[in-house]
Design a protein around this motif. Structure first.
Motif, PDB file in Angstrom:
ATOM      1  N   ARG A   1      -1.402   4.876 -12.332  1.00 57.72           N
ATOM      2  CA  ARG A   1      -1.227   6.312 -12.535  1.00 57.72           C
ATOM      3  C   ARG A   1      -1.360   7.110 -11.237  1.00 57.72           C
ATOM      4  NH1 ARG A   1      -1.732   8.341 -17.662  1.00 57.72           N
ATOM      5  NH2 ARG A   1      -2.584  10.253 -16.782  1.00 57.72           N
ATOM      6  N   ASN A   2      -1.442   6.428 -10.100  1.00 57.53           N
ATOM      7  CA  ASN A   2      -1.691   7.130  -8.847  1.00 57.53           C
ATOM      8  C   ASN A   2      -0.698   6.653  -7.792  1.00 57.53           C
ATOM      9  OD1 ASN A   2      -2.932   7.780  -6.201  1.00 57.53           O
ATOM     10  ND2 ASN A   2      -4.633   8.508  -7.454  1.00 57.53           N
ATOM     11  N   LYS A   3       0.179   7.553  -7.354  1.00 58.36           N
ATOM     12  CA  LYS A   3       1.205   7.192  -6.373  1.00 58.36           C
ATOM     13  C   LYS A   3       0.599   6.842  -5.020  1.00 58.36           C
ATOM     14  CE  LYS A   3       4.875  10.026  -8.450  1.00 58.36           C
ATOM     15  NZ  LYS A   3       5.822  11.156  -8.245  1.00 58.36           N
ATOM     16  N   ASP A   4      -0.467   7.543  -4.631  1.00 58.07           N
ATOM     17  CA  ASP A   4      -1.095   7.270  -3.335  1.00 58.07           C
ATOM     18  C   ASP A   4      -1.683   5.870  -3.284  1.00 58.07           C
ATOM     19  OD1 ASP A   4      -0.476   9.808  -2.432  1.00 58.07           O
ATOM     20  OD2 ASP A   4      -2.358  10.672  -3.143  1.00 58.07           O
ATOM     21  N   ILE A   5      -2.336   5.453  -4.372  1.00 60.73           N
ATOM     22  CA  ILE A   5      -2.914   4.109  -4.424  1.00 60.73           C
ATOM     23  C   ILE A   5      -1.817   3.055  -4.414  1.00 60.73           C
ATOM     24  CG2 ILE A   5      -4.183   2.486  -5.883  1.00 60.73           C
ATOM     25  CD1 ILE A   5      -6.036   4.313  -4.503  1.00 60.73           C
ATOM     26  N   LYS A   6      -0.747   3.286  -5.171  1.00 59.48           N
ATOM     27  CA  LYS A   6       0.363   2.316  -5.194  1.00 59.48           C
ATOM     28  C   LYS A   6       1.001   2.178  -3.819  1.00 59.48           C
ATOM     29  CE  LYS A   6       2.465   4.136  -8.839  1.00 59.48           C
ATOM     30  NZ  LYS A   6       3.465   4.324  -9.936  1.00 59.48           N
ATOM     31  N   GLN A   7       1.166   3.299  -3.123  1.00 52.60           N
ATOM     32  CA  GLN A   7       1.738   3.255  -1.777  1.00 52.60           C
ATOM     33  C   GLN A   7       0.798   2.532  -0.811  1.00 52.60           C
ATOM     34  OE1 GLN A   7       2.733   7.096  -0.247  1.00 52.60           O
ATOM     35  NE2 GLN A   7       3.599   6.325   1.662  1.00 52.60           N
ATOM     36  N   ALA A   8      -0.505   2.787  -0.924  1.00 47.22           N
ATOM     37  CA  ALA A   8      -1.476   2.124  -0.057  1.00 47.22           C
ATOM     38  C   ALA A   8      -1.531   0.620  -0.333  1.00 47.22           C
ATOM     39  CB  ALA A   8      -2.863   2.736  -0.270  1.00 47.22           C
TER      40      ALA A   8
END
Length: 306
Positions: free
Chosen positions: A293-300
């Motif tokens: 549910r978190n784009k920043d975590i997926k990108q990281a």
């Protein structure tokens, strides 16, 4: 209560989740898999936050600490249970039992405090965005984390020291898969009024207040979001706190469900099975909730793997 048939306690018997021999390999494989998923998932969250400078913010600082706490939380319970299943031995020594109980209380309370602090962080970010960086500065975040640790350690030590004062009889079977405080206290021959009083007070004080703080924060958050005129702004605001709200609902929902169901049925074995949800399943699901549910975590995470 006067002690009867009292003896020196060197070990307890953990009855576990089932006595059926044919289920033991299944339980071993199931809990080993869940423990590995919990460890790897939360470790990846921690590494992703450490490695990505864009995630060096208060929200992800507390998330990395929550992931670390979840790893420690399950590590106090599952390895001993797996060892007992593998060795076909239900014994846990007195020292191991008290240690396990204290660490379980420590990381359980720390989980609750961190979820409360994270709710406050989202409240400041959404309701007071212009003052967010001033309020949630690095020093204040460090103080919030330190206070969470200190309170958790104090509660854990208090219960541990009080249990050490109890005398135990020859009935040392714990109908659980770990040394849970209430189950251990019920085996005592000596008077347990004081520790029961402290347990009820601390459970109410340290359980109700964090939950009340979380509910108050999200009441203000929802009120602020509803005043946003644009649909895109509402979606962005909801997305920043949706993952945390899901984890809060899972943690407190399962914990309170186990508490009230065990109080109603008085079925210790049934309570032990239900306890699997908030002690093992919830820490395992947290990394998936935050990553999906978190784009920043997926990108990281993509950067971490690449």
């Amino acid at each position: 209560m006067a002690p009867g048939n009292q003896t020196y306690v060197s070990e307890f018997i953990l009855l576990g989740l089932s006595d059926e021999a044919e289920l033991q390999p299944l339980l071993l494989g199931l809990f080993l898999s869940m423990d590995l998923i919990t460890f790897i998932g939360n470790l990846l969250i921690i590494l992703a936050i450490i490695m990505d400078p864009h995630l060096h913010t208060p929200m992800y600082f507390f998330l990395s600490n929550l992931s670390f706490t979840d790893i420690c939380f399950t590590s106090t319970i599952v390895p001993k249970m797996l060892l007992n299943i593998q060795m076909q031995n239900k014994v846990i020594t007195y020292e191991e039992c008290i240690t396990q109980m204290c660490f379980f209380i420590l990381f359980g309370e720390l989980d609750s405090f961190l979820l409360t602090v994270m709710a406050y962080d989202r409240f400041v970010a959404i309701c007071h965005p212009l003052h967010y960086k001033v309020i949630m500065n690095s020093k204040f975040c460090g103080l919030l984390l330190l206070a969470s640790w200190l309170l958790s350690v104090m509660v854990s030590l208090l219960h541990g020291l009080m249990v050490l004062q109890l005398s135990f009889c020859t009935d040392l079977e714990i109908p659980h898969f770990f040394c849970e405080l209430n189950q251990v206290v019920q085996l005592a021959c000596s008077d347990t009024f004081l520790i029961d009083l402290v347990t009820y007070f601390s459970s109410g004080f340290l359980g109700v207040i964090p939950l009340t703080g979380i509910l108050f924060s999200y009441t203000k958050i929802v009120s602020s979001i509803l005043r946003i005129s644009s649909g895109g702004g509402k979606y962005k605001a909801f997305s920043t706190c949706g993952s945390h709200l899901s984890v809060v609902a899972l943690f407190y929902g399962t914990g309170l469900g186990v508490y009230f169901s065990s109080a109603a049925t008085q079925n210790s074995r049934g309570s032990a099975i239900a306890s699997v949800i908030y002690t093992v399943v919830t820490p395992m699901l947290n990394p998936f909730i935050y990553s999906l549910r978190n784009k920043d975590i997926k990108q990281a995470l993509r950067k971490l793997f690449s």
